[in-house]
Design an enzyme around this catalytic site. Sequence first.
Site, short mmCIF file in Angstrom:
data_model
loop_
_atom_site.label_atom_id
_atom_site.label_comp_id
_atom_site.label_asym_id
_atom_site.label_seq_id
_atom_site.Cartn_x
_atom_site.Cartn_y
_atom_site.Cartn_z
N HIS A 11 0.72 -1.36 0.10
CA HIS A 11 0.05 0.11 0.04
C HIS A 11 0.91 1.35 -0.06
O HIS A 11 2.16 1.16 0.16
CB HIS A 11 -0.96 -0.08 1.16
CG HIS A 11 -0.26 0.18 2.52
ND1 HIS A 11 0.14 1.27 3.19
CD2 HIS A 11 0.20 -0.76 3.52
CE1 HIS A 11 0.72 0.82 4.23
NE2 HIS A 11 0.60 -0.29 4.57
N CYS A 59 2.71 -4.80 7.03
CA CYS A 59 2.40 -4.26 5.67
C CYS A 59 3.67 -3.84 4.79
O CYS A 59 4.64 -3.28 5.50
CB CYS A 59 1.42 -3.47 5.39
SG CYS A 59 -0.35 -4.24 5.82
#
Length: 195
Positions: free
Chosen positions: A155, A171
Amino acid sequence: MDNHRITRRFLLVGSLSLLAGCSSNWQRISFPSLYAGIPGVDPRYRKQHVRFDGNEPAGTILVDTNQRYLYAIEEGGWAMRYGIGVGEEGLTLKGRAVVGRKAEWPAWTPTASMIRRKPELAQYAGGVSGGPHNPLGASALYLYRNGQDTKFRLHGTNAPWTIGHAVSNGCIRLTNDDIVDLYARTPVGTQVLII
């Protein structure tokens, strides 16, 4: 009014109408460039087209958490390389996954395990809507295994100075410019290897 002025006015109004019709894309395109001198982004983590001699086939994404690079592997021994921020020690997903879904300006809700590790995240337990203030940034690629969401993402970030560091809850983060580029070139079903 002469014909020249009428034509210019028509072209201007027509152009604005076209932009208004692409409002979701307009928001992404107008996001300020993170390569335009924002403090803290190390130049070595800028997107680069590089030679690639690994064993993974073209179309695969390879994430090297030690080197802090993500490679979108192309045909002919090339790859697009992006600088990344990775998970804190012990929090990064390793191994194979697949891009199970994609989202522009995604919403974010911290998981229960994130809140246990960092109780200050409890204030976001109800979720954070998408937009420039959101920790997932401009776009997200959701990683799945065996048809199940792993809760790990590739992301964007609203904290570009963290690229090159191990700071996330697991992440993989890219600058917003880079995730927009990766998002556009990555279909759902893309294979991902995280080492």
